[in-house]
Design a protein around this motif. Sequence first.
Motif, PDB file in Angstrom:
ATOM      1  N   SER A   1      -8.027  11.918   5.506  1.00  9.77           N
ATOM      2  CA  SER A   1      -8.672  11.181   6.596  1.00  9.77           C
ATOM      3  C   SER A   1      -8.493  11.871   7.939  1.00  9.77           C
ATOM      4  CB  SER A   1      -8.102   9.765   6.666  1.00  9.77           C
ATOM      5  OG  SER A   1      -6.734   9.807   6.988  1.00  9.77           O
ATOM      6  N   THR A   2      -9.353  11.473   8.867  1.00  9.34           N
ATOM      7  CA  THR A   2      -9.315  11.945  10.267  1.00  9.34           C
ATOM      8  C   THR A   2      -9.521  13.452  10.428  1.00  9.34           C
ATOM      9  OG1 THR A   2      -6.910  12.226  10.338  1.00  9.34           O
ATOM     10  CG2 THR A   2      -7.769  10.058  10.958  1.00  9.34           C
TER      11      THR A   2
ATOM     12  N   LEU B   1       0.800  -1.204   0.000  1.00  7.32           N
ATOM     13  CA  LEU B   1       0.000   0.000   0.000  1.00  7.32           C
ATOM     14  C   LEU B   1       0.834   1.256   0.000  1.00  7.32           C
ATOM     15  CD1 LEU B   1      -3.040  -0.052   2.346  1.00  7.32           C
ATOM     16  CD2 LEU B   1      -2.853   0.667  -0.025  1.00  7.32           C
TER      17      LEU B   1
ATOM     18  N   ASP C   1      -5.071  12.050   0.715  1.00  3.90           N
ATOM     19  CA  ASP C   1      -5.466  11.506   2.013  1.00  3.90           C
ATOM     20  C   ASP C   1      -5.959  12.643   2.899  1.00  3.90           C
ATOM     21  OD1 ASP C   1      -5.751  10.429   4.515  1.00  3.90           O
ATOM     22  OD2 ASP C   1      -3.824   9.383   4.519  1.00  3.90           O
TER      23      ASP C   1
ATOM     24  N   ASN D   1      -3.677  14.196   7.072  1.00  8.04           N
ATOM     25  CA  ASN D   1      -4.323  13.355   8.080  1.00  8.04           C
ATOM     26  C   ASN D   1      -3.737  13.608   9.461  1.00  8.04           C
ATOM     27  OD1 ASN D   1      -1.852  12.101   8.065  1.00  8.04           O
ATOM     28  ND2 ASN D   1      -2.525  10.502   6.638  1.00  8.04           N
TER      29      ASN D   1
ATOM     30  N   ASN E   1      -7.979   8.388   0.343  1.00  5.33           N
ATOM     31  CA  ASN E   1      -8.361   8.030   1.701  1.00  5.33           C
ATOM     32  C   ASN E   1      -9.227   9.138   2.300  1.00  5.33           C
ATOM     33  OD1 ASN E   1      -8.594   7.109   4.306  1.00  5.33           O
ATOM     34  ND2 ASN E   1      -6.424   6.551   4.485  1.00  5.33           N
TER      35      ASN E   1
ATOM     36  N   TYR F   1      -4.455   6.500  -4.901  1.00 12.14           N
ATOM     37  CA  TYR F   1      -4.738   6.288  -3.487  1.00 12.14           C
ATOM     38  C   TYR F   1      -5.677   7.390  -3.032  1.00 12.14           C
ATOM     39  CZ  TYR F   1      -3.750   5.980   1.552  1.00 12.14           C
ATOM     40  OH  TYR F   1      -3.852   5.851   2.911  1.00 12.14           O
TER      41      TYR F   1
ATOM     42  N   ASP G   1     -10.314   4.160   0.364  1.00 13.90           N
ATOM     43  CA  ASP G   1     -10.727   4.005   1.758  1.00 13.90           C
ATOM     44  C   ASP G   1     -11.770   5.069   2.109  1.00 13.90           C
ATOM     45  OD1 ASP G   1     -11.038   3.629   4.439  1.00 13.90           O
ATOM     46  OD2 ASP G   1      -8.899   3.496   4.896  1.00 13.90           O
TER      47      ASP G   1
ATOM     48  N   SER H   1     -11.314   8.325   4.951  1.00 16.05           N
ATOM     49  CA  SER H   1     -11.876   7.644   6.122  1.00 16.05           C
ATOM     50  C   SER H   1     -11.889   8.560   7.344  1.00 16.05           C
ATOM     51  CB  SER H   1     -11.073   6.387   6.424  1.00 16.05           C
ATOM     52  OG  SER H   1      -9.769   6.722   6.815  1.00 16.05           O
ATOM     53  N   TYR H   2     -12.714   8.231   8.291  1.00 18.21           N
ATOM     54  CA  TYR H   2     -12.826   8.999   9.552  1.00 18.21           C
ATOM     55  C   TYR H   2     -12.980  10.495   9.295  1.00 18.21           C
ATOM     56  CZ  TYR H   2     -10.976   4.713  11.611  1.00 18.21           C
ATOM     57  OH  TYR H   2     -10.767   3.423  11.983  1.00 18.21           O
TER      58      TYR H   2
ATOM     59  N   HIS I   1      -7.336  -2.553  -2.637  1.00 20.33           N
ATOM     60  CA  HIS I   1      -7.766  -2.327  -1.256  1.00 20.33           C
ATOM     61  C   HIS I   1      -9.051  -1.500  -1.276  1.00 20.33           C
ATOM     62  CE1 HIS I   1      -6.973  -1.404   3.121  1.00 20.33           C
ATOM     63  NE2 HIS I   1      -7.829  -0.451   2.809  1.00 20.33           N
TER      64      HIS I   1
HETATM   65  C1  LIG Z   1      -6.673   5.794   5.686  1.00 17.79           C
HETATM   66  O1  LIG Z   1      -6.442   6.646   6.766  1.00 17.79           O
HETATM   67  C2  LIG Z   1      -6.661   6.058   8.029  1.00 17.79           C
HETATM   68  C3  LIG Z   1      -6.513   7.135   9.083  1.00 17.79           C
HETATM   69  O2  LIG Z   1      -5.501   8.000   8.782  1.00 17.79           O
HETATM   70  C4  LIG Z   1      -5.701   4.915   8.223  1.00 17.79           C
HETATM   71  O3  LIG Z   1      -5.927   4.302   9.473  1.00 17.79           O
HETATM   72  C5  LIG Z   1      -5.930   3.910   7.122  1.00 17.79           C
HETATM   73  O4  LIG Z   1      -4.992   2.861   7.225  1.00 17.79           O
HETATM   74  C6  LIG Z   1      -5.781   4.567   5.778  1.00 17.79           C
HETATM   75  N1  LIG Z   1      -6.184   3.632   4.770  1.00 17.79           N
HETATM   76  C7  LIG Z   1      -5.315   3.092   3.900  1.00 17.79           C
HETATM   77  C8  LIG Z   1      -5.889   2.181   2.911  1.00 17.79           C
HETATM   78  O5  LIG Z   1      -4.132   3.347   3.935  1.00 17.79           O
END
Ligand SMILES: *[C@@H]1O[C@H](CO)[C@@H](O)[C@H](O)[C@H]1NC(C)=O
Length: 907
Positions: free
Chosen positions: A119-120, A11, A117, A89, A142, A140, A166, A144-145, A190
Amino acid sequence: MDYEKRNTRLLSAFLVLVSICILKGGRSAEVIRCKETDRQALLKFKKGLVDEYDVLSSWGSEESKRECCKWRGVGCSNKTGHVISLHLNEEILDRWHALGGNLSDALVDLRHLISLDLSTNDFSDNEIPEFIGSLDKLRYLNLSYCSLKGKVPGQLGNLTNLRALDLGNNYGGLMIQNLDWLSNLSSLFHLDLSSSSFTEGLKTVVFQKILIIKSLKELYLGGCSFPNDTSSVDAYVNSTFASLSVLDLSGLSLTSLAFHWLFNISKSLLSIDLSSNELNGSIPDEFGQKLVSLENLDLSYNEFEGGIPKSFWNLKGLKKLHLSSNNLTGSLPDFVGTMVPLEILDLSDNRITGSVPESFWKASKLEVLYASNNSLEGTISESHLSKLHNLKKLDLNYNSLVFNLTPDWDPPFQLEFLKLASCKMGPRFPIWVRTQSKVSQLDLSSANISDELPEWFWDSLPRLEFLNLSHNQISGRLPDLSSKLSGHPLLDLSFNEFAGLIPSFHPNTTCLYLSNNNFFGSLSFLCKSKYDELGLLDFSNNRLSGQIPNCWENTAVGILDLSNNNFSGEIPDTLGYALLMTLHLFNNSLSGELPSSLKNSGLLEVLDVGSNMLTGNIPAWIGTNLASLVILNIRGNNFFGSIPPELCYLTQIQILDLSRNNLSGRIPLHCFKNFTNFVQKSSTTPYGVLASGYSYPIVYNVVDKVVVQWKGRVFEYSKTLYLLTLIDLSSNRIEGNIPKEIFQMEGLVSLNLSRNHLKGNIDQAIHQMESLECLDVSRNQLSGEIPTGLGTLPFLAFLNLSNNNFSGKIPSGTQLQGFNASLYAGNIGLCGPPLPMCPEDYPDPLSGHNSDENDDDAFMKQSFLKEFYITIVLGFIVGFWGIIGTLLLRKSWRYAYFSFFDRIICT
Ligand SMILES: *[C@@H]1O[C@H](CO)[C@@H](O)[C@H](O)[C@H]1NC(C)=O
Ligand SMILES: *[C@@H]1O[C@H](CO)[C@@H](O)[C@H](O)[C@H]1NC(C)=O
Ligand SMILES: *[C@@H]1O[C@H](CO)[C@@H](O)[C@H](O)[C@H]1NC(C)=O
Ligand SMILES: *[C@@H]1O[C@H](CO)[C@@H](O)[C@H](O)[C@H]1NC(C)=O
Ligand SMILES: *[C@@H]1O[C@H](CO)[C@@H](O)[C@H](O)[C@H]1NC(C)=O
Ligand SMILES: *[C@@H]1O[C@H](CO)[C@@H](O)[C@H](O)[C@H]1NC(C)=O
Ligand SMILES: *[C@@H]1O[C@H](CO)[C@@H](O)[C@H](O)[C@H]1NC(C)=O
Ligand SMILES: *[C@@H]1O[C@H](CO)[C@@H](O)[C@H](O)[C@H]1NC(C)=O
């Protein structure tokens, strides 16, 4: 191969490349490579964001900040200079939910973006923007959260280069209406859609559409909801193409029907998570027969029964096995030892019995062993533990194990977790614990230790963060603990024989349980330093005295229990400026009025100030401001005046105890209908909001048990407090009639109106009180006949009508004859069994009589109810989340146990 390592490697391959680019970019700082279009796009993107913590301060329009390739989170190609990665993130920004605001379409101008990314962060106002579909170089993505919500746009199907997508853990906010776009993502390996809601389509169809992607290796669907499909996956899923290695299907309500296709899905599965489903029966042998590559198997939180299947022996590569929280029985099979070189074995919360087989202890690679809450027995000696060199976490809490270790034993391991609650360790304190200098969580509660706490203890375990030594007979005094323990300590020393003054604690202490010891003196230490994270203080049942300190403003204290001590003076007004959820000051010598600042405590669910010397009127703000109140106990004080009608706003109330005061006036009318928990029979409402949880600072999860003990009988309201509802207005000077609506409360379990000046009669409506177990209206001036409906209440177990003006015949042929005559005494006009017969019923002297027999019977039935009382034991399990900065969703923190006693006397 360890799938996690591979995961990381695959990844992050290009992410690593990207960071190399960033490093190189850094070294050749003199050459400005930032493309002006990229710079403008980034600045525009920043404009849409809310950057409360100024984490993007390096992003600026000033000349000195021209090089956007050096901006935080931005990565450029070392060839072209284009921005190719944007990572904002938690890890990069050092903060959970650092950014909020809007996702501006300026991102579209970053045409060369490979990796995004976000995320969070907290984008709770946003949906996933459709324009993201035009970032067609993305490999990629991301998100998420991120608290994103709304529809997942089909435009994602344009991202044909995606390797990893993600969108997981957006707290159930994302809706997936169809998945057709997914078929375009032919390079995806993924996919994480955890906790999304699939608003159309059956599970089976959804899985089919996903599994058709040949490239897919890692699939996470944990906690997804299927509002239109409550069935399991039972149809045939054509999974010919699937070559999955990681599969998370936790929390999907899958039943055992799903095994049909699961075992055909892929032979190369390395990791499968089926936790929190509805799988039942015995664990299928196929796990060991068909999924022979498994390294990680999680079957926890299901309904499996029986033993651990023998086929698991085939799983030579198994490293992590989670079987906790099922209904597994039998003993640990002998082969467990040879297959144990799992790193992790979690068997906790089952019903596994017997002793641990000898072979088990040869598992020298074992790092984590969790087997708490089973029925393991036998003796564990030094020789058993001597091979477990790699053991780091050991949890054998709540078994019947005996540890036969010499106190100065030298263990082969260095543990981080050591939990042996209710295992027999004592009577000497296990000195060998001193060698475990890395231990961060230590639980030796209920371990039969009867000894003084050694002096070295506090200095030898510098990493200790969770300490539970409760329910032993450990004695000694506590030294100054302000620089002992570490992190965000939780300390439970309750139910021991500690004595002396309470010292200062680590400033970041979160929970302190010191109840049921012999601590004395004042709590003056509390105001001497700042305890910003202190959420729970239980000092009940000690000999503490003096005034309650007055420095609670802006603290995080949610639970405060000082009951059964000798505190005097007034209730401090700063308590109203904490975040109180439960306040127990029961049985002290507190005086004065309730401080009006408590009207700020809108989170308060338990207000328990009984058995003090408090005075004044019952404040109306209790009703208007404390809307969450579930328990209000002011019994045994000097409150006077009438019951304020505002109390009727307390719609969540379950225990209302105003007894033993000087209250006068009438019972408010049209009030009790408001009390939903009294009106409805066995409502399914959980224990107020206590059960639903808070995110800061402490999360209450479960109400453990409520035991109502009646002398001679025990009623257990296990798990749910909502079954116990109680009104006690006894021993006051309340006058007037009892409002009819009181007799219509189908959900009320106990009603005590005794020792007042109440008049009128018991309404016929009383037959509606189908939950009533305890009724005491003695020592009033009630009159009229006893309604027949009282004789038919199914649960009535205690009744006292004595010393009123009731008249007429006690309804015959009912349970009312079963109560002792004394409970009807002092009512001049009342007659009929168990009292003497009514004049009109005197038998014809010619017919025989056998009433002696009946009287004996009644006496037998009643004798156990003498000195009748109810004791309520309220037990809470407080699920504790350390929520400091970034730790919001870390599940790691364990459960703590908190309980208190309350005694409510019915006669
Ligand atoms: C996406 O971000 C979250 C939080 O930062 C992390 O836990 C997760 O592993 C990431 N997903 C991928 C596919 O890398
Ligand atoms: C950076 O550029 C050099 C040559 O310009 C190239 O050899 C190297 O592989 C590049 N590094 C990355 C990480 O792309
Ligand atoms: C986000 O968008 C909304 C709606 O267009 C707007 O009201 C709000 O001000 C925007 N927020 C920022 C930080 O630009
Ligand atoms: C998706 O791709 C199609 C075809 O290439 C294109 O017409 C459409 O504009 C793209 N959508 C977005 C949001 O980029
Ligand atoms: C499963 O997929 C294969 C390959 O495409 C196909 O030949 C077969 O007919 C499919 N079976 C079913 C039941 O759809
Ligand atoms: C566990 O098994 C016992 C006995 O077979 C049964 O009574 C009980 O309901 C089961 N518990 C669960 C949670 O399935
Ligand atoms: C307490 O926590 C704060 C914030 O996490 C930290 O900065 C501080 O160093 C901690 N104090 C101690 C004594 O560990
Ligand atoms: C509760 O009782 C009060 C006073 O009797 C009344 O005004 C109110 O409307 C009732 N209902 C609720 C939900 O508070």
